[in-house]
Design a protein around this motif. Structure first.
Motif, mmCIF file in Angstrom:
data_model
loop_
_atom_site.group_PDB
_atom_site.id
_atom_site.type_symbol
_atom_site.label_atom_id
_atom_site.label_comp_id
_atom_site.label_asym_id
_atom_site.label_seq_id
_atom_site.Cartn_x
_atom_site.Cartn_y
_atom_site.Cartn_z
ATOM 1 N N PHE A 35 0.826 -1.200 0.000
ATOM 2 C CA PHE A 35 0.000 0.000 0.000
ATOM 3 C C PHE A 35 0.867 1.260 0.000
ATOM 4 O O PHE A 35 0.523 2.247 -0.635
ATOM 5 N N GLU A 36 1.982 1.229 0.721
ATOM 6 C CA GLU A 36 2.868 2.390 0.762
ATOM 7 C C GLU A 36 3.508 2.663 -0.597
ATOM 8 O O GLU A 36 3.835 3.817 -0.904
ATOM 9 N N ALA A 37 3.693 1.636 -1.398
ATOM 10 C CA ALA A 37 4.296 1.827 -2.715
ATOM 11 C C ALA A 37 3.423 2.710 -3.605
ATOM 12 O O ALA A 37 3.930 3.394 -4.494
ATOM 13 N N ASN A 38 2.127 2.700 -3.377
ATOM 14 C CA ASN A 38 1.196 3.485 -4.192
ATOM 15 C C ASN A 38 0.620 4.672 -3.432
ATOM 16 O O ASN A 38 -0.415 5.202 -3.811
ATOM 17 N N ARG A 39 1.285 5.071 -2.403
ATOM 18 C CA ARG A 39 0.763 6.125 -1.538
ATOM 19 C C ARG A 39 0.599 7.470 -2.246
ATOM 20 O O ARG A 39 -0.344 8.204 -1.980
ATOM 21 N N TYR A 40 1.505 7.778 -3.136
ATOM 22 C CA TYR A 40 1.503 9.106 -3.751
ATOM 23 C C TYR A 40 0.843 9.141 -5.128
ATOM 24 O O TYR A 40 1.067 10.072 -5.888
ATOM 25 N N VAL A 41 0.035 8.158 -5.442
ATOM 26 C CA VAL A 41 -0.730 8.181 -6.684
ATOM 27 C C VAL A 41 -1.862 9.185 -6.497
ATOM 28 O O VAL A 41 -2.621 9.110 -5.532
ATOM 29 N N THR A 42 -1.974 10.134 -7.415
ATOM 30 C CA THR A 42 -2.983 11.186 -7.264
ATOM 31 C C THR A 42 -4.074 11.134 -8.320
ATOM 32 O O THR A 42 -5.104 11.775 -8.151
ATOM 33 N N ASP A 43 -3.864 10.395 -9.393
ATOM 34 C CA ASP A 43 -4.880 10.294 -10.434
ATOM 35 C C ASP A 43 -6.032 9.430 -9.934
ATOM 36 O O ASP A 43 -5.829 8.282 -9.537
ATOM 37 N N GLN A 44 -7.210 9.974 -9.963
ATOM 38 C CA GLN A 44 -8.374 9.293 -9.396
ATOM 39 C C GLN A 44 -8.688 7.994 -10.143
ATOM 40 O O GLN A 44 -9.045 6.991 -9.530
ATOM 41 N N ARG A 45 -8.546 7.997 -11.460
ATOM 42 C CA ARG A 45 -8.812 6.780 -12.231
ATOM 43 C C ARG A 45 -7.782 5.698 -11.924
ATOM 44 O O ARG A 45 -8.124 4.516 -11.840
ATOM 45 N N ALA A 46 -6.527 6.100 -11.756
ATOM 46 C CA ALA A 46 -5.485 5.133 -11.413
ATOM 47 C C ALA A 46 -5.741 4.533 -10.027
ATOM 48 O O ALA A 46 -5.541 3.338 -9.817
ATOM 49 N N ILE A 47 -6.199 5.354 -9.106
ATOM 50 C CA ILE A 47 -6.527 4.867 -7.763
ATOM 51 C C ILE A 47 -7.672 3.863 -7.837
ATOM 52 O O ILE A 47 -7.642 2.815 -7.178
ATOM 53 N N HIS A 105 11.577 -5.075 -4.067
ATOM 54 C CA HIS A 105 12.704 -4.211 -4.365
ATOM 55 C C HIS A 105 13.940 -5.054 -4.634
ATOM 56 O O HIS A 105 14.387 -5.803 -3.782
ATOM 57 N N ARG A 106 14.468 -4.925 -5.827
ATOM 58 C CA ARG A 106 15.680 -5.634 -6.184
ATOM 59 C C ARG A 106 16.839 -4.648 -6.162
ATOM 60 O O ARG A 106 16.662 -3.475 -6.502
ATOM 61 N N PRO A 107 18.017 -5.100 -5.819
ATOM 62 C CA PRO A 107 19.159 -4.174 -5.844
ATOM 63 C C PRO A 107 19.460 -3.765 -7.285
ATOM 64 O O PRO A 107 19.324 -4.571 -8.210
ATOM 65 N N GLN A 108 19.881 -2.536 -7.457
ATOM 66 C CA GLN A 108 20.217 -2.040 -8.780
ATOM 67 C C GLN A 108 21.471 -2.737 -9.279
ATOM 68 O O GLN A 108 22.437 -2.922 -8.541
ATOM 69 N N ARG A 109 21.441 -3.136 -10.537
ATOM 70 C CA ARG A 109 22.594 -3.766 -11.153
ATOM 71 C C ARG A 109 22.973 -2.963 -12.386
ATOM 72 O O ARG A 109 22.124 -2.375 -13.046
ATOM 73 N N SER A 110 24.221 -3.002 -12.713
ATOM 74 C CA SER A 110 24.686 -2.285 -13.897
ATOM 75 C C SER A 110 24.364 -3.108 -15.143
ATOM 76 O O SER A 110 23.971 -4.276 -15.069
ATOM 77 N N PHE A 111 24.564 -2.483 -16.285
ATOM 78 C CA PHE A 111 24.311 -3.173 -17.545
ATOM 79 C C PHE A 111 25.178 -4.420 -17.666
ATOM 80 O O PHE A 111 24.723 -5.476 -18.093
ATOM 81 N N LEU A 112 26.454 -4.299 -17.280
ATOM 82 C CA LEU A 112 27.356 -5.445 -17.409
ATOM 83 C C LEU A 112 26.963 -6.589 -16.486
ATOM 84 O O LEU A 112 27.081 -7.761 -16.845
ATOM 85 N N GLN A 113 26.498 -6.271 -15.285
ATOM 86 C CA GLN A 113 26.049 -7.335 -14.380
ATOM 87 C C GLN A 113 24.865 -8.084 -14.993
ATOM 88 O O GLN A 113 24.811 -9.312 -14.925
ATOM 89 N N LYS A 114 23.933 -7.365 -15.575
ATOM 90 C CA LYS A 114 22.797 -8.012 -16.246
ATOM 91 C C LYS A 114 23.280 -8.827 -17.441
ATOM 92 O O LYS A 114 22.788 -9.927 -17.698
ATOM 93 N N PHE A 115 24.242 -8.287 -18.182
ATOM 94 C CA PHE A 115 24.768 -8.959 -19.361
ATOM 95 C C PHE A 115 25.453 -10.263 -18.973
ATOM 96 O O PHE A 115 25.275 -11.290 -19.624
ATOM 97 N N TYR A 116 26.252 -10.237 -17.915
ATOM 98 C CA TYR A 116 26.949 -11.439 -17.472
ATOM 99 C C TYR A 116 25.976 -12.511 -16.984
ATOM 100 O O TYR A 116 26.245 -13.696 -17.103
ATOM 101 N N GLU A 117 24.848 -12.088 -16.416
ATOM 102 C CA GLU A 117 23.839 -13.050 -15.992
ATOM 103 C C GLU A 117 23.133 -13.692 -17.185
ATOM 104 O O GLU A 117 22.550 -14.758 -17.052
ATOM 105 N N GLY A 118 23.140 -13.018 -18.307
ATOM 106 C CA GLY A 118 22.531 -13.577 -19.502
ATOM 107 C C GLY A 118 21.056 -13.302 -19.635
ATOM 108 O O GLY A 118 20.379 -13.886 -20.469
ATOM 109 N N ARG A 119 20.536 -12.413 -18.823
ATOM 110 C CA ARG A 119 19.109 -12.103 -18.898
ATOM 111 C C ARG A 119 18.862 -10.734 -18.280
ATOM 112 O O ARG A 119 19.669 -10.219 -17.524
#
Length: 132
Positions: free
Chosen positions: A60-72, A105-119
């Motif tokens: 619920f906290e992830a969407n706390r600052y949504v202000t568009d009524q239709r999106a809510i 929440h996943r930790p941020q990875r660089s492009f090369l880290q994603k590339f080395y993982e292969g996905r």
């Protein structure tokens, strides 16, 4: 508790104003919060109801600052549907563990880290697996 599908059924509603949407979201949060012990019992989870409440609060906290009524309204519709499916035991245990209880929440990875993982996991998220 016995499963009665119609006890949680609600018609689709559009909020008349932001305050109406806020009231509806608070009511939905309370419904989720109160049913945490029942969810733990229904799915035989190895976590406490307090942890389930914590995960619900994060969602619920992830969407706390949504202000568009239709999106809510769309978010409320989807979370009401999730609530009904969860409490009526229409899900598997993996669904509850993977979607509701897994950290989003996943930790941020660089492009090369994603590339080395292969996905690129950020483009496709697993649907219902417990392991992320």
């Amino acid at each position: 508790m016995t499963t009665i599908p119609s006890r949680l059924a609600r018609p689709t509603q559009l909020s008349a104003s932001i305050t109406d949407a806020r009231k509806r979201s608070i009511q939905l949060y309370r419904d989720w919060y109160r049913s945490a012990p029942e969810i733990v019992q229904l799915y035989a989870l190895n976590v406490s109801p307090a942890y389930v409440r914590h995960c619900i609060r994060e969602r619920f906290e992830a969407n706390r600052y949504v202000t568009d009524q239709r999106a809510i309204d769309v978010l409320l519709l989807k979370w009401r549907q999730e609530y009904q499916e969860t409490v009526n035991c229409w899900k598997q245990r993996d669904h509850v563990e993977g979607i509701l209880l897994a950290p989003q929440h996943r930790p941020q990875r660089s492009f090369l880290q994603k590339f080395y993982e292969g996905r690129d996991e950020d483009a496709v998220r697993p649907a219902a697996t417990g392991a992320i």
